[in-house]
Design a protein around this motif. Structure first.
Motif, mmCIF file in Angstrom:
data_model
loop_
_atom_site.group_PDB
_atom_site.id
_atom_site.type_symbol
_atom_site.label_atom_id
_atom_site.label_comp_id
_atom_site.label_asym_id
_atom_site.label_seq_id
_atom_site.Cartn_x
_atom_site.Cartn_y
_atom_site.Cartn_z
ATOM 1 N N LEU A 764 31.709 18.884 36.836
ATOM 2 C CA LEU A 764 30.355 18.568 37.287
ATOM 3 C C LEU A 764 29.279 19.282 36.467
ATOM 4 C CD1 LEU A 764 30.896 18.678 41.150
ATOM 5 C CD2 LEU A 764 30.361 16.666 39.800
ATOM 6 N N THR A 765 29.590 20.473 35.975
ATOM 7 C CA THR A 765 28.557 21.264 35.285
ATOM 8 C C THR A 765 28.761 21.354 33.784
ATOM 9 O OG1 THR A 765 29.803 23.314 35.622
ATOM 10 C CG2 THR A 765 28.244 22.663 37.353
ATOM 11 N N GLY A 766 29.979 21.116 33.317
ATOM 12 C CA GLY A 766 30.256 21.291 31.893
ATOM 13 C C GLY A 766 30.490 22.738 31.511
ATOM 14 N N MET A 767 30.489 23.644 32.485
ATOM 15 C CA MET A 767 30.732 25.055 32.239
ATOM 16 C C MET A 767 32.115 25.436 32.728
ATOM 17 S SD MET A 767 27.205 27.043 33.227
ATOM 18 C CE MET A 767 27.950 28.587 32.717
ATOM 19 N N LYS A 768 32.674 26.430 32.050
ATOM 20 C CA LYS A 768 33.959 26.936 32.492
ATOM 21 C C LYS A 768 33.762 27.728 33.783
ATOM 22 C CE LYS A 768 38.116 29.077 30.662
ATOM 23 N NZ LYS A 768 38.740 29.719 29.479
ATOM 24 N N ALA A 769 34.657 27.560 34.726
ATOM 25 C CA ALA A 769 34.495 28.198 36.035
ATOM 26 C C ALA A 769 34.683 29.697 35.932
ATOM 27 C CB ALA A 769 35.483 27.603 37.029
ATOM 28 N N GLY A 770 35.733 30.124 35.274
ATOM 29 C CA GLY A 770 35.986 31.558 35.145
ATOM 30 C C GLY A 770 37.054 32.026 36.107
ATOM 31 N N LYS A 771 37.805 33.058 35.658
ATOM 32 C CA LYS A 771 38.891 33.612 36.460
ATOM 33 C C LYS A 771 38.611 35.085 36.711
ATOM 34 C CE LYS A 771 43.941 33.744 36.607
ATOM 35 N NZ LYS A 771 45.194 33.439 35.865
ATOM 36 N N LEU A 772 38.863 35.501 37.912
ATOM 37 C CA LEU A 772 38.584 36.882 38.305
ATOM 38 C C LEU A 772 39.422 37.854 37.467
ATOM 39 C CD1 LEU A 772 36.965 38.584 40.348
ATOM 40 C CD2 LEU A 772 39.001 38.552 41.820
ATOM 41 N N GLN A 773 38.728 38.867 36.865
ATOM 42 C CA GLN A 773 39.388 39.843 36.007
ATOM 43 C C GLN A 773 39.824 41.063 36.819
ATOM 44 O OE1 GLN A 773 37.291 39.343 31.786
ATOM 45 N NE2 GLN A 773 35.853 39.977 33.363
ATOM 46 N N PRO A 774 40.696 41.885 36.245
ATOM 47 C CA PRO A 774 41.179 43.073 36.994
ATOM 48 C C PRO A 774 40.071 44.007 37.440
ATOM 49 C CG PRO A 774 42.563 42.652 35.086
ATOM 50 C CD PRO A 774 41.417 41.716 34.966
ATOM 51 N N ASP A 775 38.962 44.039 36.705
ATOM 52 C CA ASP A 775 37.868 44.941 37.098
ATOM 53 C C ASP A 775 36.981 44.357 38.183
ATOM 54 O OD1 ASP A 775 36.674 42.941 35.706
ATOM 55 O OD2 ASP A 775 35.569 44.240 34.328
ATOM 56 N N GLY A 776 37.319 43.198 38.696
ATOM 57 C CA GLY A 776 36.560 42.609 39.793
ATOM 58 C C GLY A 776 35.380 41.769 39.358
ATOM 59 N N THR A 777 35.300 41.464 38.044
ATOM 60 C CA THR A 777 34.201 40.630 37.546
ATOM 61 C C THR A 777 34.769 39.357 36.939
ATOM 62 O OG1 THR A 777 34.273 41.640 35.346
ATOM 63 C CG2 THR A 777 32.847 42.687 37.020
ATOM 64 N N TYR A 778 33.847 38.429 36.672
ATOM 65 C CA TYR A 778 34.208 37.182 36.008
ATOM 66 C C TYR A 778 33.735 37.242 34.555
ATOM 67 C CZ TYR A 778 35.350 35.122 40.534
ATOM 68 O OH TYR A 778 35.931 34.836 41.745
ATOM 69 N N PRO A 779 34.406 36.529 33.655
ATOM 70 C CA PRO A 779 34.019 36.579 32.227
ATOM 71 C C PRO A 779 32.578 36.114 32.012
ATOM 72 C CG PRO A 779 36.171 35.526 32.523
ATOM 73 C CD PRO A 779 35.591 35.696 33.888
ATOM 74 N N GLU A 780 31.964 36.667 30.960
ATOM 75 C CA GLU A 780 30.606 36.267 30.588
ATOM 76 C C GLU A 780 30.577 34.792 30.208
ATOM 77 O OE1 GLU A 780 27.729 37.713 30.568
ATOM 78 O OE2 GLU A 780 28.341 39.721 31.216
ATOM 79 N N GLY A 781 29.490 34.127 30.544
ATOM 80 C CA GLY A 781 29.304 32.730 30.169
ATOM 81 C C GLY A 781 29.977 31.738 31.085
ATOM 82 N N THR A 782 30.604 32.236 32.145
ATOM 83 C CA THR A 782 31.244 31.317 33.101
ATOM 84 C C THR A 782 30.318 31.096 34.293
ATOM 85 O OG1 THR A 782 32.364 33.094 34.300
ATOM 86 C CG2 THR A 782 33.532 32.094 32.434
ATOM 87 N N LEU A 783 30.579 30.018 34.994
ATOM 88 C CA LEU A 783 29.733 29.668 36.135
ATOM 89 C C LEU A 783 29.927 30.658 37.272
ATOM 90 C CD1 LEU A 783 28.670 26.303 37.417
ATOM 91 C CD2 LEU A 783 29.801 27.742 39.076
ATOM 92 N N PHE A 784 31.168 31.073 37.470
ATOM 93 C CA PHE A 784 31.408 32.034 38.558
ATOM 94 C C PHE A 784 30.726 33.377 38.252
ATOM 95 C CE2 PHE A 784 35.522 30.164 40.599
ATOM 96 C CZ PHE A 784 34.785 29.066 41.017
#
Length: 823
Positions: A764-784
């Motif tokens: 729907l957005t054309g952006m990557k959703a992102g997966k939760l990282q071990p440090d509790g954040t989502y990768p830069e440039g992702t929608l999440f």
């Protein structure tokens, strides 16, 4: 950038049944299947069990959808097997010679009821003709004269003896209107006058009185002997009449007793008839011509041609099974009380109503006795009195014919009370499973009486043998209803339509009522073109015309969407706005409608609000979907911070109830878009429910939803970037319209299957959703990451605002002011 998700191929958009795979040219060459019921193995097994269980209480309730042919199945399947069962006896009502207001029921060998009625009519007619002849014969007259003369001789001897005794004592025996009189006589033998009596001395009078008293005693004795002689005469006369009548009646009765020697109740009835005839032999001495003349026009009191006295010998054949093969199967479409339990008719007679055993009429229970009575449960429940009486009859094992008019005080005239007939019937009710559930739950007697539930399915597996069975059923239907046969292209389209109705490529519908209507309509269009066989184009035309006749509301809604009265965007991108899909039902027509769903997000602590829910325009399932949506938001973003926000969701321009959870994933997408401030492609419509784990779950009506959005895109202009996002679990349900498939083949419209919210939001957005990282954040440039950052920002604002508010309140209190008014 988000990865490119594969869309469904053209072959995956619809299941085809190629005509070339069918091993026949037309249905005319097919042999109809031996069993008229296809795909109902579970229900058939239950019905067979219910038919085999002859114990009371094992009546059958066939539960299934209305268009599954419940009554047809009950009729065709049960009738076929009922033919192998024994034929029940005939039942007759006859006059009760002991209790005249309680007619007796007779159990007669199957097919002999009519014969008994005919024999009794002939028997009475013969007696009415022969008995007068016998009693008018010279032989009878001679015997009667002999008896009479003997009586007269004995009477004369008694009188002569008394007369001589009176004469010897100087008296005369005379006869007057009051009887015998003894009168004194003079010397000449003449009766003494009053003058003669006055000239007698006292002594002579005393002697005369003593002699008179003595003679009167003898006269009493003589009268007693005469009366005894009269009684003896009457007995001899009656005995003579009975001997003569018995001679006539006995000869005829011997023949009938031999005929009905196997029917004990009939033999008992014949004996009672014979006794009654002998007791009322005077009724038979009248010549039939005299009775017939009473019924001729012009007579002051017209009577029926058959004497009223003879009506009691009529036999009322209530149930005649002479032409019944096996056990009877009765289908009652109007289960009113008289139609089920029978009735007692009345006849007007000189301003009064009268009835007798000949006016008793049978009901459906009598006709089905010994067999099966089929009714629709809903029709039966409309007649509460009938339903209660039916349960009572099944419990007692007998059927009574009761007069409702007398029962409720409508009639005050005297009526009859027929003897109840033993009941041995299997009741078969058909209806919706919901009706069965209600009766089972709230009617305790229903559980005890209907222990067999035959649950009919509305679909069956699509296999080669089932396809051939369906083709055979189509052939039989065409034969039964005098329709044109179908060629294999027509059959393939009908079978595809059957799959469409189930919304499952691996299933075929069992709603043969709908398929039957389609065959009739296709036959009509083939007739217009004067074709010998129904072809695919005729079936297709019938389907389209059926939709055209019912889709006026759908067309009006599309028209308002094209004019932007109902606002639906199909191009560009918008933040906090997405096209959801819903299904509307307008009576006999179902169609999909795009809905614009919007979301606005602001700083606050109120959480998520559904405008439809707050305005009481949403159902509980929709509310459940919103609660699940909140849970997913917490699962994805509340692992290292509290979530504080104000978010409001709304189905725009929705003026009716909103229910179902098929838009829960759609609402989640628009919420994420609003929080992250990322636009959603308006050319993609969304459907699918979501689980707490973020899985996209299957929904219903997927074909209608896709077609509804496609039509709007087509009218507004296909750009090649438009399409519908559906749950991957719904791919097997796709049976899309050919127009949608053609557009997909040309690349103008697309169908994307998704399994998770991550896949959906990326589409729907054309952006990557992102997966939760071990440090509790989502990768830069992702929608999440955008969502997470915005939620953290809102949380900080709320936290800071909360501290400032607390400090300000504390300062105001120290200064003695009021924090609420700023003083």
């Amino acid at each position: 950038m988000a990865r490119k998700f594969p869309e469904l191929s053209v072959k995956e958009l619809r299941a085809y049944i190629e005509p070339e795979t069918l091993p026949f040219e037309t249905t005319a060459s097919l042999e109809a299947p031996g069993d008229r019921v296809v795909g109902q193995e579970r229900a058939i097994d239950a019905i067979q069990f219910g038919m085999g269980m002859k114990t009371s209480g094992y009546n059958i309730f066939i539960a299934g959808p209305a268009k599954a042919g419940l009554t047809f199945m009950a009729k065709s399947f049960i009738e076929e097997r009922a033919r192998k069962e024994p034929t029940p006896p005939d039942w007759c009502y006859v006059f009760n010679f002991k209790e005249q207001d309680k007619p007796k029921c007779l159990k007669v060998t199957p097919g002999r009821g009519k014969a008994l009625k005919k024999d009794m009519n002939e028997f009475i007619d013969t007696l009415q003709a022969k008995i007068p002849e016998v009693f008018d014969s010279d032989d009878y007259r001679a015997k009667e004269s002999e008896v009479h003369q003997a009586f007269e001789k004995q009477r004369r001897e008694i009188i002569d003896e008394l007369s001589q005794q009176a004469k010897d004592q100087g008296f005369i025996l005379q006869f007057s209107q009051v009887g015998m009189v003894i009168i004194p006589a003079n010397k000449e033998g003449e009766p003494m006058t009053q003058e003669d009596l006055r000239h007698l001395g006292e002594e002579e009078r005393l002697v005369l009185r003593e002699k008179s008293d003595e003679l009167h005693e003898k006269m009493k004795e003589a009268i007693k002997h005469i009366r005894e002689a009269e009684a003896e005469f009457k007995d001899k006369h009656t005995k003579l009449d009975n001997e003569i009548a018995l001679f006539v009646v006995g000869q005829l009765m011997d023949t009938y007793e031999e005929t009905y020697k196997d029917d004990e109740q009939v033999l008992e009835y014949l004996k009672m008839v014979q006794e009654d005839i002998l007791e009322n032999i005077e009724d038979f001495k009248k010549k039939p011509e005299a009775a017939q003349q009473q019924g001729q026009p012009g007579t002051p009191f017209p009577m029926p041609t058959r004497e009223t006295a003879m009506r009691k010998y009529d036999v009322n054949v209530l149930i005649d099974n002479s032409e019944t093969e096996g056990a009877p199967v009765v289908i009652e479409s109007n289960p009113a009380y008289p139609n089920i339990f029978g009735s007692i008719e009345r006849q007007a007679w000189f301003g009064a109503l009268f009835t007798d055993h000949t006016m008793i009429k049978a009901g459906a229970l009598h006709k089905a006795n010994g067999g099966y009575l089929v009714m629709k449960a809903l029709d039966l429940l409309k007649w509460f009195v009938t339903y209660e009486a039916l349960k009572r009859a099944l419990r007692d094992g007998e059927v009574r014919i009761e007069d409702l008019g007398e029962l409720y005080g409508i009639f005050s005239t005297r009526t009859i009370r027929p003897e109840p007939i033993p009941l041995n019937v299997k009741i078969v009710l058909t209806g919706d499973p919901y009706i069965y559930q209600l009766l089972y739950t709230y009617d305790d007697r229903f559980q005890k009486l209907f222990k067999v539930k035959a649950h009919m399915d509305d679909q069956m597996d699509r296999s080669e043998d089932k396809l051939l069975q369906c083709a055979g059923m189509i052939s039989r239907y065409c034969e039964d209803h005098k329709l044109r046969h179908l060629d294999r292209t027509g059959v393939s389209r009908v079978l595809e339509y059957s799959v469409e109705l189930t919304e499952d490529r691996d299933k075929l519908t069992l709603e043969f009522g709908t398929i039957g209507d389609l065959l009739k309509e296709a036959n009509y269009f083939a007739g217009i073109e004067d074709c010998e066989f129904v072809k695919r184009e005729h079936v297709e035309q019938a389907i389209k015309k059926r939709i055209y006749r019912s889709n006026l509301i759908e067309e009006r809604m599309k028209e308002m969407m094209l004019k932007d009265i109902f606002w639906v965007e199909t191009t560009g991108g918008k933040v906090g706005q997405v096209n959801g899909l819903s299904v509307l039902m307008a009576g006999d027509h179902v169609f999909g409608r795009p809905n614009r769903i919007t979301c606005s997000v602001s700083v606050g602590r109120e959480g998520m609000i559904s405008i439809d829910r707050e305005s009481k325009m949403s159902g509980p399932t929709h509310t459940k979907g919103l609660i699940i949506l909140s849970s997913i938001l917490k699962d994805r973003f509340a692992h290292n911070k509290p979530i504080s926000l104000n978010a409001s969701l709304c189905f725009e321009q929705s003026y009716g109830m909103v229910d179902g959870d098929s838009a829960s994933s759609t609402e989640l997408y628009v919420l994420l878009s609003a929080i992250a401030d990322v636009p959603i492609k308006q050319g993609i419509a969304v459907t699918g429910s979501v689980s707490q784990k973020g899985e996209i779950q299957p929904i219903g009506g997927v074909n209608h939803k896709v077609k509804g959005f496609f039509d709007i895109c087509k009218h507004k202009g296909l750009t090649g970037k438009q399409g519908v996002m559906i749950p991957s679990k719904n791919v097997r349900n796709l049976m899309l319209d050919q127009e949608v498939i053609d557009a997909a083949k040309e690349g103008k419209f697309h169908i994307w299957p998704v399994s998770t919210i991550e896949e959906g939001i990326e589409l729907l957005t054309g952006m990557k959703a992102g997966k939760l990282q071990p440090d509790g954040t989502y990768p830069e440039g992702t929608l999440f990451r955008k969502v997470d950052d915005r939620l953290r920002e809102i949380a900080e604002i709320v936290k800071t605002f909360g501290k400032d508010s607390d400090n300000g309140r504390k300062s105001s209190e120290e200064e003695g002011g009021c924090s609420g008014c700023g003083a």
